[in-house]
Design a protein around this motif. Structure first.
Motif, short mmCIF file in Angstrom:
data_model
loop_
_atom_site.label_atom_id
_atom_site.label_comp_id
_atom_site.label_asym_id
_atom_site.label_seq_id
_atom_site.Cartn_x
_atom_site.Cartn_y
_atom_site.Cartn_z
N THR A 153 31.70 33.13 43.47
CA THR A 153 32.43 33.88 44.14
C THR A 153 33.91 33.83 43.65
OG1 THR A 153 31.14 33.65 46.02
CG2 THR A 153 33.24 34.61 46.31
N LEU A 154 34.59 32.77 43.20
CA LEU A 154 35.83 32.63 42.77
C LEU A 154 36.08 33.37 41.33
CD1 LEU A 154 36.81 28.78 43.71
CD2 LEU A 154 37.45 31.03 44.67
N PHE A 155 34.82 33.39 40.64
CA PHE A 155 35.01 33.87 39.18
C PHE A 155 35.15 35.51 39.35
CE2 PHE A 155 32.45 36.11 36.21
CZ PHE A 155 33.38 35.70 34.99
N ILE A 156 34.16 36.03 40.30
CA ILE A 156 34.26 37.49 40.60
C ILE A 156 35.45 38.04 40.90
CG2 ILE A 156 33.00 39.32 41.78
CD1 ILE A 156 30.64 37.88 41.35
N LYS A 157 35.95 37.43 42.02
CA LYS A 157 37.29 37.81 42.95
C LYS A 157 38.57 37.59 42.09
CE LYS A 157 35.25 37.91 47.50
NZ LYS A 157 35.49 39.13 47.73
N HIS A 158 38.60 36.67 41.25
CA HIS A 158 40.11 35.97 40.96
C HIS A 158 40.05 35.76 39.28
CE1 HIS A 158 40.99 35.19 45.06
NE2 HIS A 158 40.10 34.38 45.02
N THR A 159 39.21 36.41 38.43
CA THR A 159 39.34 36.29 36.87
C THR A 159 39.21 37.80 36.50
OG1 THR A 159 36.92 36.17 36.46
CG2 THR A 159 38.14 34.16 36.96
N LYS A 160 39.77 37.98 35.42
CA LYS A 160 39.94 39.29 34.76
C LYS A 160 38.36 39.69 34.56
CE LYS A 160 44.45 39.11 32.39
NZ LYS A 160 44.96 39.28 31.08
N LEU A 161 37.54 39.01 33.92
CA LEU A 161 36.16 39.48 33.82
C LEU A 161 35.36 39.74 34.98
CD1 LEU A 161 34.85 37.18 31.14
CD2 LEU A 161 35.08 39.56 30.93
N GLY A 162 35.69 38.80 36.03
CA GLY A 162 35.23 39.04 37.49
C GLY A 162 35.77 40.55 38.32
N THR A 163 36.98 40.95 37.82
CA THR A 163 37.61 41.96 38.18
C THR A 163 36.88 43.31 37.64
OG1 THR A 163 39.75 41.04 38.70
CG2 THR A 163 39.77 43.57 38.55
N ALA A 164 36.62 43.08 36.28
CA ALA A 164 36.13 44.05 35.32
C ALA A 164 34.49 44.36 35.95
CB ALA A 164 35.90 43.49 33.92
N MET A 165 33.79 43.22 36.29
CA MET A 165 32.56 43.51 36.99
C MET A 165 32.59 44.36 38.25
SD MET A 165 30.83 39.68 35.97
CE MET A 165 29.35 40.18 36.56
N ARG A 166 33.49 43.79 38.99
CA ARG A 166 33.66 44.68 40.18
C ARG A 166 34.10 46.15 39.75
NH1 ARG A 166 37.86 42.90 43.44
NH2 ARG A 166 38.39 41.35 41.83
N ALA A 167 34.87 46.38 39.05
CA ALA A 167 35.27 47.51 38.79
C ALA A 167 34.14 48.58 38.18
CB ALA A 167 36.40 47.90 37.54
N VAL A 168 33.35 47.80 37.20
CA VAL A 168 32.16 48.74 36.82
C VAL A 168 31.29 49.04 38.05
CG1 VAL A 168 30.14 48.63 35.32
CG2 VAL A 168 32.42 47.89 34.46
N ALA A 169 30.97 48.00 38.62
CA ALA A 169 30.03 48.08 39.81
C ALA A 169 30.37 49.15 40.83
CB ALA A 169 30.04 46.76 41.02
N TYR A 170 31.74 49.37 41.05
CA TYR A 170 32.30 50.28 41.92
C TYR A 170 32.43 51.65 41.41
CZ TYR A 170 35.12 52.70 45.52
OH TYR A 170 35.51 53.82 46.38
N ASP A 171 32.82 51.94 40.21
CA ASP A 171 32.73 53.20 39.24
C ASP A 171 32.68 52.95 37.91
OD1 ASP A 171 33.01 55.79 38.30
OD2 ASP A 171 34.11 56.23 40.27
N ALA A 172 31.81 52.91 37.44
CA ALA A 172 31.42 52.83 35.89
C ALA A 172 32.23 53.55 34.88
CB ALA A 172 29.97 52.63 35.28
N ASN A 173 32.29 54.95 35.27
CA ASN A 173 32.84 55.95 34.52
C ASN A 173 34.55 55.53 34.54
OD1 ASN A 173 30.86 57.40 33.42
ND2 ASN A 173 30.64 58.42 35.58
N ALA A 174 35.02 55.45 35.75
CA ALA A 174 36.34 55.29 35.94
C ALA A 174 36.93 53.89 35.45
CB ALA A 174 37.01 55.16 37.32
N ALA A 175 36.19 52.75 35.45
CA ALA A 175 36.24 51.55 34.70
C ALA A 175 36.27 51.51 33.24
CB ALA A 175 35.37 50.47 34.91
N ARG A 176 35.55 52.56 32.41
CA ARG A 176 35.53 52.88 31.05
C ARG A 176 36.87 53.56 30.67
NH1 ARG A 176 29.72 53.08 31.30
NH2 ARG A 176 29.62 55.40 32.29
#
Length: 291
Positions: A153-176
């Motif tokens: 949970t801390l990894f996903i919420k408070h690291t750059k890679l975790g933020t990237a994972m949440r971004a792709v999960a929410y909108d993969a095209n916008a993340a790219r």
């Protein structure tokens, strides 16, 4: 209650693996139960025939699960996703991988149950002043799971890679568009999800003392149901749903007459239908963009 928390911990780790991959790819990895099963076999084979210590086998199970998870991503998901297939196509491919791995291990090892090796430090019993007997293995499973849940949970919420994972999960095209490497994110989701499946497999083996090629089917299905109930892509929600199902299943057997124990799996499906009828998005807010 102690047994329920132990079983719920096993389901929680599996559910996180399902929800991470679904949240990022929008697809269910139906071979996740087989990743769980193969992790248990890595531990069993190494500890039984090589005599290595428990902790070495524990990390070998994690490594084996990650290896199989990456193989599935490379040879099942990646070729399918390159062709922009229909969801049903990927579903059939992952289901085929599940059946193939299960039958392969059945051909090699047979479908009989084998004794899962444990360690001396897990065989003790703690007796409280109130006279409650607590198995050390149940306490170990719960502590390891809680530590991993907090870490993920801390990894996903408070690291750059975790933020990237949440971004792709929410909108993969916008993340790219903003420079997120979706390939790395997908691989990371498989690594984390498969590693948790490996931990879950060892926990299951220690708790129930068995390993066999079919062990990942039913518990994998329950882990998937927990991921759905917890809200798509919601890691804490998936873990919480895993504990809810674990508590419900064990209490179903403990509080009702023994004649009802055979219909224990029906409880899970009844719970799924009831909750999704009342709240189709799951118990907790989904963490992915739903069209």
């Amino acid at each position: 209650m102690i047994n329920a928390l132990s079983y719920g911990s096993i389901l929680a780790l599996l559910a996180i693996g399902y929800t991470m991959i679904y949240g990022i790819l929008g697809l269910i990895n139906f071979a996740h139960g087989e990743i769980f099963m193969i992790g248990a076999f890595f531990f069993y084979l190494l500890v039984t025939f090589s005599g290595v210590p428990f902790l070495v086998g524990f990390f070998a199970a994690i490594a084996g699960s990650i290896f199989i998870g990456l193989l599935i991503e490379r040879f099942v998901y990646k070729p399918c996703l390159k062709r922009s297939p229909e969801v049903l196509t990927v579903f059939i491919a992952s289901f085929g991988a599940s059946l193939g791995l299960r039958n392969l291990f059945t051909m090699i090892f047979g479908d009989g149950r084998r004794a899962f090796p444990s360690a001396e430090f897990l065989e003790g019993i703690i007796i409280t002043k109130a006279g409650l007997f607590i198995n050390v293995k149940d306490l170990w499973i719960l502590v390891v799971t809680v530590i991993l849940l907090v870490a993920v949970t801390l990894f996903i919420k408070h690291t750059k890679l975790g933020t990237a994972m949440r971004a792709v999960a929410y909108d993969a095209n916008a993340a790219r568009l903003v420079g997120v490497n979706s390939t790395t994110v997908v691989l990371l989701a498989f690594v984390i999800g498969s590693a948790l499946a490996g931990v879950s497999a060892v926990s299951y083996g220690v708790s129930y003392g068995i390993v066999n090629p079919s062990m990942g089917y039913l518990i994998g299905l329950n882990g998937f149901i927990a991921a759905v109930l917890g809200g798509i892509g919601n890691v804490p929600g998936a873990a919480a749903a895993g504990y809810i199902i674990g508590l419900g299943e064990v209490m179903f057997v403990a509080l009702l007459p023994p004649s009802y124990s055979a219909v224990r799996p029906i409880f899970v499906w009844a719970l799924l239908f009831l909750i999704l009828f009342i709240k189709p998005s799951g118990l907790f807010r989904p963490s992915v963009k739903i069209e």
